[in-house]
Design a protein around this motif. Structure first.
Motif, PDB file in Angstrom:
ATOM      1  N   ALA A  51     -29.811   7.342  31.163  1.00 33.47           N
ATOM      2  CA  ALA A  51     -29.733   7.876  29.794  1.00 33.47           C
ATOM      3  C   ALA A  51     -29.528   9.381  29.864  1.00 33.47           C
ATOM      4  O   ALA A  51     -29.857  10.023  30.865  1.00 33.47           O
ATOM      5  CB  ALA A  51     -31.002   7.552  29.018  1.00 33.47           C
ATOM      6  N   LEU A  52     -28.965   9.938  28.795  1.00 35.18           N
ATOM      7  CA  LEU A  52     -28.762  11.373  28.695  1.00 35.18           C
ATOM      8  C   LEU A  52     -29.757  11.960  27.705  1.00 35.18           C
ATOM      9  O   LEU A  52     -30.154  11.299  26.746  1.00 35.18           O
ATOM     10  CB  LEU A  52     -27.339  11.680  28.211  1.00 35.18           C
ATOM     11  N   PRO A  53     -30.171  13.204  27.906  1.00 31.06           N
ATOM     12  CA  PRO A  53     -31.094  13.819  26.950  1.00 31.06           C
ATOM     13  C   PRO A  53     -30.382  14.105  25.638  1.00 31.06           C
ATOM     14  O   PRO A  53     -29.176  14.359  25.603  1.00 31.06           O
ATOM     15  CB  PRO A  53     -31.484  15.122  27.656  1.00 31.06           C
ATOM     16  N   SER A  54     -31.129  14.058  24.563  1.00 29.36           N
ATOM     17  CA  SER A  54     -30.555  14.352  23.259  1.00 29.36           C
ATOM     18  C   SER A  54     -31.640  14.927  22.379  1.00 29.36           C
ATOM     19  O   SER A  54     -32.831  14.699  22.597  1.00 29.36           O
ATOM     20  CB  SER A  54     -29.967  13.084  22.628  1.00 29.36           C
ATOM     21  N   LEU A  55     -31.249  15.684  21.389  1.00 28.69           N
ATOM     22  CA  LEU A  55     -32.163  16.283  20.432  1.00 28.69           C
ATOM     23  C   LEU A  55     -31.637  16.023  19.032  1.00 28.69           C
ATOM     24  O   LEU A  55     -30.447  15.713  18.857  1.00 28.69           O
ATOM     25  CB  LEU A  55     -32.275  17.795  20.679  1.00 28.69           C
ATOM     26  N   PRO A  56     -32.471  16.134  18.012  1.00 33.48           N
ATOM     27  CA  PRO A  56     -31.981  15.974  16.647  1.00 33.48           C
ATOM     28  C   PRO A  56     -30.796  16.902  16.390  1.00 33.48           C
ATOM     29  O   PRO A  56     -30.861  18.102  16.649  1.00 33.48           O
ATOM     30  CB  PRO A  56     -33.193  16.358  15.789  1.00 33.48           C
ATOM     31  N   GLY A  57     -29.710  16.335  15.938  1.00 34.20           N
ATOM     32  CA  GLY A  57     -28.522  17.126  15.659  1.00 34.20           C
ATOM     33  C   GLY A  57     -27.541  17.199  16.807  1.00 34.20           C
ATOM     34  O   GLY A  57     -26.422  17.685  16.644  1.00 34.20           O
ATOM     35  N   LEU A  58     -27.937  16.743  17.998  1.00 38.76           N
ATOM     36  CA  LEU A  58     -27.033  16.763  19.143  1.00 38.76           C
ATOM     37  C   LEU A  58     -26.778  15.340  19.620  1.00 38.76           C
ATOM     38  O   LEU A  58     -27.710  14.625  19.980  1.00 38.76           O
ATOM     39  CB  LEU A  58     -27.629  17.578  20.294  1.00 38.76           C
ATOM     40  N   GLN A  59     -25.524  14.945  19.618  1.00 39.65           N
ATOM     41  CA  GLN A  59     -25.137  13.637  20.140  1.00 39.65           C
ATOM     42  C   GLN A  59     -24.570  13.816  21.543  1.00 39.65           C
ATOM     43  O   GLN A  59     -23.802  14.742  21.807  1.00 39.65           O
ATOM     44  CB  GLN A  59     -24.072  12.988  19.250  1.00 39.65           C
ATOM     45  N   THR A  60     -24.953  12.929  22.440  1.00 38.60           N
ATOM     46  CA  THR A  60     -24.421  12.948  23.799  1.00 38.60           C
ATOM     47  C   THR A  60     -23.943  11.546  24.161  1.00 38.60           C
ATOM     48  O   THR A  60     -24.540  10.549  23.748  1.00 38.60           O
ATOM     49  CB  THR A  60     -25.483  13.401  24.822  1.00 38.60           C
ATOM     50  N   ALA A  61     -22.874  11.486  24.923  1.00 42.51           N
ATOM     51  CA  ALA A  61     -22.350  10.191  25.363  1.00 42.51           C
ATOM     52  C   ALA A  61     -21.613  10.387  26.676  1.00 42.51           C
ATOM     53  O   ALA A  61     -20.958  11.418  26.886  1.00 42.51           O
ATOM     54  CB  ALA A  61     -21.415   9.600  24.318  1.00 42.51           C
ATOM     55  N   ALA A  62     -21.723   9.416  27.554  1.00 42.50           N
ATOM     56  CA  ALA A  62     -21.020   9.477  28.839  1.00 42.50           C
ATOM     57  C   ALA A  62     -20.463   8.105  29.174  1.00 42.50           C
ATOM     58  O   ALA A  62     -21.056   7.072  28.822  1.00 42.50           O
ATOM     59  CB  ALA A  62     -21.947   9.956  29.948  1.00 42.50           C
ATOM     60  N   ARG A  63     -19.344   8.087  29.841  1.00 42.42           N
ATOM     61  CA  ARG A  63     -18.707   6.846  30.261  1.00 42.42           C
ATOM     62  C   ARG A  63     -18.179   7.016  31.681  1.00 42.42           C
ATOM     63  O   ARG A  63     -17.784   8.095  32.091  1.00 42.42           O
ATOM     64  CB  ARG A  63     -17.540   6.489  29.336  1.00 42.42           C
ATOM     65  N   TYR A  64     -18.168   5.890  32.413  1.00 39.99           N
ATOM     66  CA  TYR A  64     -17.617   5.884  33.769  1.00 39.99           C
ATOM     67  C   TYR A  64     -16.833   4.593  33.969  1.00 39.99           C
ATOM     68  O   TYR A  64     -17.278   3.509  33.571  1.00 39.99           O
ATOM     69  CB  TYR A  64     -18.732   5.975  34.816  1.00 39.99           C
ATOM     70  N   THR A  65     -15.658   4.699  34.586  1.00 38.84           N
ATOM     71  CA  THR A  65     -14.895   3.515  34.971  1.00 38.84           C
ATOM     72  C   THR A  65     -14.564   3.628  36.458  1.00 38.84           C
ATOM     73  O   THR A  65     -14.230   4.715  36.942  1.00 38.84           O
ATOM     74  CB  THR A  65     -13.585   3.376  34.176  1.00 38.84           C
ATOM     75  N   PRO A  66     -14.658   2.523  37.219  1.00 37.63           N
ATOM     76  CA  PRO A  66     -14.419   2.584  38.664  1.00 37.63           C
ATOM     77  C   PRO A  66     -12.948   2.732  38.996  1.00 37.63           C
ATOM     78  O   PRO A  66     -12.062   2.536  38.154  1.00 37.63           O
ATOM     79  CB  PRO A  66     -14.963   1.236  39.152  1.00 37.63           C
ATOM     80  N   ALA A  67     -12.676   3.066  40.249  1.00 39.39           N
ATOM     81  CA  ALA A  67     -11.309   3.181  40.746  1.00 39.39           C
ATOM     82  C   ALA A  67     -10.647   1.805  40.746  1.00 39.39           C
ATOM     83  O   ALA A  67     -11.311   0.771  40.809  1.00 39.39           O
ATOM     84  CB  ALA A  67     -11.312   3.777  42.153  1.00 39.39           C
ATOM     85  N   GLN A  68      -9.322   1.815  40.692  1.00 42.85           N
ATOM     86  CA  GLN A  68      -8.566   0.568  40.685  1.00 42.85           C
ATOM     87  C   GLN A  68      -8.206   0.102  42.088  1.00 42.85           C
ATOM     88  O   GLN A  68      -7.498  -0.879  42.258  1.00 42.85           O
ATOM     89  CB  GLN A  68      -7.275   0.758  39.867  1.00 42.85           C
ATOM     90  N   SER A  69      -8.666   0.829  43.091  1.00 39.25           N
ATOM     91  CA  SER A  69      -8.389   0.440  44.472  1.00 39.25           C
ATOM     92  C   SER A  69      -9.623   0.699  45.313  1.00 39.25           C
ATOM     93  O   SER A  69     -10.593   1.295  44.848  1.00 39.25           O
ATOM     94  CB  SER A  69      -7.201   1.240  45.023  1.00 39.25           C
TER      95      SER A  69
END
Length: 278
Positions: A51-69
């Motif tokens: 999880a990522l830290p967040s505070l009221p008024g601050l939205q956080t988001a992260a995504r990861y996709t693996p390599a295709q090889s």
């Protein structure tokens, strides 16, 4: 004179037996590959924060996709955590390679940076990156890593960042303006000891967004980085009303058009309003 006899046609039973053997072998190979993929994905999940830290008024988001090889695991990573003085730290990086060695080195980079950030005065981004670089050089792995480290003060919305050979970030304002940061940076981690990493200071505006990403998001076999960055700028500009999660998902969907084979990571910081701060 000897004449070669023509080959005897295989019987239906023989053909069926051969087909069954080939099918069984293919099934075993598929199951082995799937097991490797699941192991790699499990390792990657353990390397990244839950999880990522967040505070009221601050939205956080992260995504990861693996390599295709390769083993579907690579050196892209992101992180986010609370600092002792109440500020927030965020980081994103890319280790060369797409194998278990790259993933292990990625874990070392992330852990070193997190550990150093809580000991450096005010978590000065340039000092955090400099010390991380010097520490990793003592490991002598032979691998290189790029990264961007960010410190965000939730009271003032001041965002300080330092960059080690990493691609620029994308910024956006609530009124639809957007662009790519052109901050001065230093060499990637693992090349030269004593390297300096200049700090850039900016303010996260009300309703604004700050998007950190790796080159797997913006570069493909026939898709230059500059074009990829321009595409992300246009996308972020057109989606000013999206949440951090929606924006992160949209960026990764767009990344599929580059035909990239590298792993990819996106980290989005979006401001709404901090209590007591206009």
């Amino acid at each position: 004179m000897n004449r070669r006899r023509p080959p005897r046609p295989a019987s239906a039973e023989e053909l069926l037996t051969t087909l069954q053997q080939l099918t069984s072998r293919a099934r075993r190979e598929v199951e082995l590959h799937q097991a490797q993929v699941e192991l790699a994905e499990a390792l990657q999940r353990e390397m990244l924060p839950s999880a990522l830290p967040s505070l009221p008024g601050l939205q956080t988001a992260a995504r990861y996709t693996p390599a295709q090889s390769g083993l579907d695991i690579g050196g892209d990573w992101y992180d986010g955590f609370l600092l002792p003085d109440g500020a927030l730290a965020f980081a994103i990086g890319d280790v060369q390679g797409h194998d278990v060695e790259a993933a292990a080195f990625m874990g070392q980079v992330r852990i070193a940076m997190r550990a150093l950030a809580v000991t450096v005065t005010a978590a000065d981004p340039g000092e955090v990156v400099r010390r991380t670089n010097d520490l990793l050089l003592t490991v002598d792995s032979g691998l290189l890593a790029t990264c961007t480290f960010v410190r965000l003060d939730p009271r003032t919305r001041v965002l300080q960042s330092a960059r080690a050979g990493h691609v620029g970030a994308v910024w956006a304002t609530v009124d639809g303006q957007a662009g790519v940061t052109e901050d001065e940076g230093g060499l990637p981690l693992g090349i030269q000891s004593g390297e300096d990493y200049p700090v850039t200071t900016r303010r996260l505006t009300t309703g604004g967004a700050f998007v950190l990403l790796t080159d797997g998001v913006i570069e493909g076999p026939s898709y230059p980085i500059d074009e990829g960055l321009d595409a992300v700028v246009r996308l972020v500009r057109s989606r000013a009303g999206d949440s951090a999660d929606e924006l992160a998902d949209a960026i990764l969907r767009a990344a599929e058009r580059t035909g990239h084979e590298d792993d990819a990571a996106v980290l989005v910081l979006r401001h709404e309003s901090f209590p007591g701060v206009p």
